[in-house]
Design an enzyme around this catalytic site. Structure first.
Site, PDB file in Angstrom:
ATOM      1  CD  GLN A  52      -2.803   1.520   2.207  1.00  0.00           C
ATOM      2  OE1 GLN A  52      -2.313   1.909   3.264  1.00  0.00           O
ATOM      3  NE2 GLN A  52      -4.097   1.349   2.046  1.00  0.00           N
ATOM      4  CB  CYS A  90      -4.428   7.424   6.452  1.00  0.00           C
ATOM      5  SG  CYS A  90      -3.613   7.674   8.045  1.00  0.00           S
ATOM      6  CE  LYS A 102      -9.101   0.028   4.187  1.00  0.00           C
ATOM      7  NZ  LYS A 102      -9.252   1.161   5.128  1.00  0.00           N
ATOM      8  N   GLY A 146      -9.795  -4.989   9.333  1.00  0.00           N
ATOM      9  CA  GLY A 146      -8.725  -4.273  10.009  1.00  0.00           C
ATOM     10  C   GLY A 146      -8.685  -4.579  11.488  1.00  0.00           C
TER      11      GLY A 146
END
Length: 405
Positions: A104, A135, A175, A261
């Protein structure tokens, strides 16, 4: 305490208790997810987590899954990769058994992202590239990165275009979150841009950046995204604490797979449950005793030490996992503190051996774990929200120079 075999899942018991999930909720077929040339079967992905999903943790999760699923590295910053930062080069090391190798990337500058992707493709550093637009932490969003970036539609398009063009035959996925906050929702626009620029699949965390990990994930948003971009696979992320949750997400949203996650923190055997659930084997879920959990803890710390080349560094790095592994078990606060400051495998083993290791898997231990804070102010660059298309002033200076947690 006996050592744990290398095939971790085989060391843990499987039993008929299925957490209340009826067998009728299990799919009758064995679904798969196509990421470029890679078939992910069942469609289960380990979410990249900074400081967590390094090679040792991925090894544990992959062992429990029997090698099924997709396991993505923790976040790698494109600037640090291009500059061959020592820590970053360590983070992109994969175990020989990892296939496909998934990295990633985080980046804000299209040129730097392009350089990093071409480096991965030309030097055969990975088989799949995922781009981080989800994030929510301040050090990332204040640079305009992570979950802040999709608000700038033209910048997002430029990054995706550079990444896809530089990747060659490697599939590029992304993502993201719903948006910055409830007043600045971006996921539908971002999804359409991703399709137009050749992204292979999209994972959506059903929260905004402002929510961080608080509240309840919006699975309806995952369903809306799937309807909005039917051309490519959509994966759902958020509030998957059990295998039943994963099946329910697929059933309720129509998504093509799940990204897990926080649910696997201190519980890498969740991937054994996920594989069993998608294969309809609802009587095969893992419910370890504390003794078996302790064996996994020692193996995890051992793998970290081997990966870092230093036992003490490995045990110190493992400390953050202790509370997650012991969640729900009857372990006193003083012993928890003691285990969380160990500095050697011998010290860790000795402390664990003092516990009542015959304790069964505790009721409620499958629930939420990890960070739950929410309703945070999202830290953004000055004037970021004035224009969703203008990306002037964004360049290499906005790139972070370190990777991981």
């Amino acid at each position: 305490m006996s050592p744990l075999p290398h095939r971790g899942a085989e060391a843990l018991p499987r039993c008929g208790h299925n957490g209340g999930m009826s067998t009728s909720s299990a799919p009758t077929t064995h679904p798969s997810l196509q990421i470029g040339p890679h078939t992910v079967q069942p469609p289960v992905v380990l979410a990249p987590m900074a400081g967590i999903t390094n090679a040792p943790f991925r090894t544990l999760c992959r062992e429990f899954s029997g090698g099924k699923g997709l396991f993505v590295s923790e976040m790698i910053t494109t600037r640090a990769l291009v500059e061959r930062n020592d820590k970053t080069m360590q983070l992109i090391k994969f175990d020989a058994s990892e296939r496909p190798r998934s990295i990633q990337l985080y980046g804000v500058d299209p040129v730097t992202v392009g350089k990093a992707v071409r480096m991965i493709a030309e030097e055969d550093l990975a088989d799949h590239i995922d781009l981080n637009f989800g994030c929510p932490v301040p050090k990332v969003t204040r640079k305009g990165g992570g979950s802040a970036l999709p608000y700038k539609r033209n910048l997002l398009r430029a990054i995706l275009r550079e990444a896809v063009s530089g990747a060659g035959d490697l599939p590029v996925t992304m993502k993201m979150r719903k948006g910055i906050d409830d007043d600045h929702i971006t996921y539908l626009d971002a999804g359409r841009i991703a399709v137009e620029e050749g992204v292979t699949s999209i994972a959506l965390h059903g929260r905004t950046a402002a929510q961080h990990y608080g509240g309840t994930a919006d699975w309806d948003a995952i369903a809306r995204l799937k309807e909005h971009v039917p051309e490519i696979p959509v994966l759902g992320n958020g509030d998957i604490w059990s295998a039943e949750d994963a099946l329910r997400m697929v059933r309720e949203t129509g998504c093509d797979g799940v990204v897990v996650g926080r649910g696997c923190l201190g519980r890498p055997w969740l991937f054994a449950d996920l594989v069993a659930a998608f294969e309809g084997r609802t009587d095969a879920f893992v419910r370890p005793t504390l003794r078996e959990v302790a064996d996994v803890m020692v193996r995890h710390a051992t793998l970290l030490g081997e990966w870092l080349g230093d036992e003490q560094r490995g045990v110190v790095d493992f400390r953050k996992h202790v509370a997650w592994y012991l969640k729900g078990f009857a372990v006193g606060s003083e012993m928890r503190k003691r285990l969380a400051v160990t500095s050697s495998l011998e010290e860790l083993r000795a402390g664990l051996d003092e516990l009542d290791l015959d304790q069964p898997w505790p009721a409620g231990a499958d629930g939420p774990r990890g960070r739950t804070s929410g309703n945070n102010r999202v830290v953004l660059p000055d004037g970021w929200l004035k224009d969703p298309y203008d990306c002037a002033g964004i360049g290499e200076d906005a790139e972070l120079d370190t990777s991981g947690g």
